[in-house]
Design a protein around this motif. Structure first.
Motif, mmCIF file in Angstrom:
data_model
loop_
_atom_site.group_PDB
_atom_site.id
_atom_site.type_symbol
_atom_site.label_atom_id
_atom_site.label_comp_id
_atom_site.label_asym_id
_atom_site.label_seq_id
_atom_site.Cartn_x
_atom_site.Cartn_y
_atom_site.Cartn_z
ATOM 1 N N TRP A 176 0.830 -1.207 0.000
ATOM 2 C CA TRP A 176 0.000 0.000 0.000
ATOM 3 C C TRP A 176 0.870 1.265 0.000
ATOM 4 O O TRP A 176 0.522 2.263 -0.631
ATOM 5 C CB TRP A 176 -0.942 -0.003 1.196
ATOM 6 N N ALA A 177 1.989 1.211 0.724
ATOM 7 C CA ALA A 177 2.877 2.374 0.749
ATOM 8 C C ALA A 177 3.428 2.666 -0.640
ATOM 9 O O ALA A 177 3.509 3.827 -1.070
ATOM 10 C CB ALA A 177 4.014 2.135 1.738
ATOM 11 N N LEU A 178 3.832 1.610 -1.362
ATOM 12 C CA LEU A 178 4.316 1.809 -2.730
ATOM 13 C C LEU A 178 3.219 2.369 -3.613
ATOM 14 O O LEU A 178 3.455 3.254 -4.451
ATOM 15 C CB LEU A 178 4.827 0.481 -3.290
ATOM 16 N N GLU A 179 1.994 1.856 -3.456
ATOM 17 C CA GLU A 179 0.880 2.338 -4.265
ATOM 18 C C GLU A 179 0.595 3.814 -3.999
ATOM 19 O O GLU A 179 0.251 4.575 -4.913
ATOM 20 C CB GLU A 179 -0.364 1.495 -3.968
ATOM 21 N N ALA A 180 0.737 4.215 -2.741
ATOM 22 C CA ALA A 180 0.475 5.612 -2.373
ATOM 23 C C ALA A 180 1.669 6.512 -2.606
ATOM 24 O O ALA A 180 1.572 7.726 -2.404
ATOM 25 C CB ALA A 180 0.056 5.678 -0.901
ATOM 26 N N GLY A 181 2.810 5.944 -3.013
ATOM 27 C CA GLY A 181 4.011 6.738 -3.216
ATOM 28 C C GLY A 181 4.618 7.237 -1.919
ATOM 29 O O GLY A 181 5.257 8.296 -1.884
ATOM 30 N N ASP A 182 4.448 6.465 -0.843
ATOM 31 C CA ASP A 182 4.936 6.864 0.485
ATOM 32 C C ASP A 182 6.274 6.179 0.753
ATOM 33 O O ASP A 182 6.333 5.068 1.278
ATOM 34 C CB ASP A 182 3.907 6.481 1.548
ATOM 35 N N ALA A 183 7.359 6.842 0.372
ATOM 36 C CA ALA A 183 8.688 6.255 0.532
ATOM 37 C C ALA A 183 9.038 6.045 1.998
ATOM 38 O O ALA A 183 9.737 5.071 2.348
ATOM 39 C CB ALA A 183 9.737 7.143 -0.129
#
Length: 411
Positions: A204-211
């Motif tokens: 989900w973090a990758l999908e949201a662009g949350d590095a």
């Protein structure tokens, strides 16, 4: 020749091996706790040393009741020893009220695809998650798991009504909830569940662009590997966190460096551990200059926490005096609101005292921690106190038996 003492049989690892009838684990764990060599253990149980070695390595199965009894009798197992019990957490409740009626109405309305999610709803959910993180520091993870699962379901339900940037915020919020559930599973020793939640959070973090969150999940997997005694894996995962998010916040990168240092320390590589600790220290200083740029879940990461980590790494490197100094300093700066962490690091301090030949200090630190270790501190703090007792018994200190008795009263 007689076995070192009955007190060792209260250790959770030994009891777990016995409950699983893992006789290789029984022998291996008993020797680790007592300091016995395979040769001495073989004398106690009436087997030759190569047979003990084969049993410990899994090359030979123990199927004979006679051999099982020889192991139990030779190692001095008391008749009442049984497998570990799951103890409910007594008397813990969430502080303060739950979500207010307005937030509940917003969530249930926004979950319908005909409604749009608004920023105030997500702002309130952000604040609510922060409050739950703080509550977990105080009361431990067990009372919160069911609530957080329900809350994550509510967040996921918002996605159908989210549009544009708000959809990214919903996914990011779901990722944070999954990471928190992973941490709570890890805190309770539920490794498989923790890994599953970390994987979901990472996706989900990758999908949201949350590095920041993507790197954090890798660092926390490194922490799990470290907890399981797997130094090489801890280093690999921490280095993956460092490579994957070069633009992450200084605090997140500092955590990754510190996790890599833990792995190297576990492997006995002191130079690499201290080099990475120095790097983490510099990143912490940068993070402290602009705390508003750090993600919300890094609220705990600061000078006090870093001092405690230095203590943990000193323990791995068997610098018991240095470990005690760092842990004592860190605990002095740790707020009472971090009740779970105060229990854990206090148990580690007791262990450092025991290993440095100060059993009176170890007992003095340990005894007040037993009630919290038995509730919010299971399994990690609880196991650490048993390890501390075993270290004192192994050295011949009577304080070890006194700690064992205190632990039995809360078992």
């Amino acid at each position: 020749m007689t076995a070192p003492g009955l007190g060792l049989w209260s250790h959770p690892e030994l009891r777990a091996a016995l409950a699983a009838e893992d006789w290789g684990g029984v022998l291996r764990t008993y020797r680790k706790l007592s300091g016995l060599s395979q040769t001495k253990a073989s004398e106690l149980v009436g087997l030759v040393q190569p047979d003990v070695s084969d049993i410990e390595r899994g090359r030979r199965r123990v199927t004979s009741s006679e051999v099982r009894q020889r192991i139990l009798t030779g190692l001095g197992a008391p008749p009442h020893v049984t497998g570990p019990e799951r103890r409910p957490v007594a008397g813990l409740a969430l502080p303060g009220p739950g979500p207010d009626d307005d937030l509940l109405a917003r969530i249930t309305g926004a979950a319908d695809a005909t409604h749009k999610v608004d920023a105030p709803t997500l702002d309130r959910l952000d604040r609510l998650l922060a409050e739950h993180r703080s509550a977990e520091d105080l009361i431990g993870s067990r009372p919160l798991v069911g609530l957080m699962r329900q809350q994550l379901a509510s967040v996921v339900g918002l996605f159908a009504g989210a549009r544009g940037p708000l959809a990214d915020r919903v996914i990011r919020l779901a990722s944070e909830h999954a990471q928190f559930l992973a941490w709570m599973a890890q805190d309770q020793g539920q490794t498989a569940a923790a890994l599953t939640w970390y994987d979901r959070s990472h996706d989900w973090a990758l999908e949201a662009g949350d590095a920041d969150m993507a790197a954090t999940t890798l660092s926390m997997k490194a922490h799990m590997a470290w907890s399981g005694g797997r130094g090489d894996r801890a280093v690999r995962l921490a280095e993956a966190a460092r490579r994957s998010a070069p633009d992450a916040s200084p605090g997140v990168r500092g955590m990754a460096a510190q996790m890599a240092a833990r792995g190297h320390a576990l492997n006995g590589a002191g130079d690499d551990a201290h080099r990475l600790l120095d790097e983490a220290r510099r990143l912490i200083d940068r993070a402290s200059e602009r705390p508003e740029d750090e993600p919300a879940w890094m609220y705990f990461y600061g000078d006090t926490w870093f001092t405690l980590q230095r203590g943990m790494i000193a323990m791995h490197l068997r610098d018991w005096t240095g470990a005690a100094d760092h842990l004592r300093t860190g605990l002095a700066g740790l707020s009472d609101s971090y009740r779970r962490d105060r229990t854990w690091y206090g148990c580690c301090l007791a262990h450092a005292y025991a290993q440095s030949g100060e059993p009176a200090e170890a007992l003095s630190v340990s005894l007040p921690l037993v009630p919290d270790a038995a509730t919010i501190g299971r399994p990690h703090s609880w196991n650490e106190l048993h390890t501390t007792a075993a270290a004192m018994i192994r050295s011949g200190a009577k304080e070890g038996h006194r700690l064992v008795e205190a632990l039995r009263q809360h078992d």
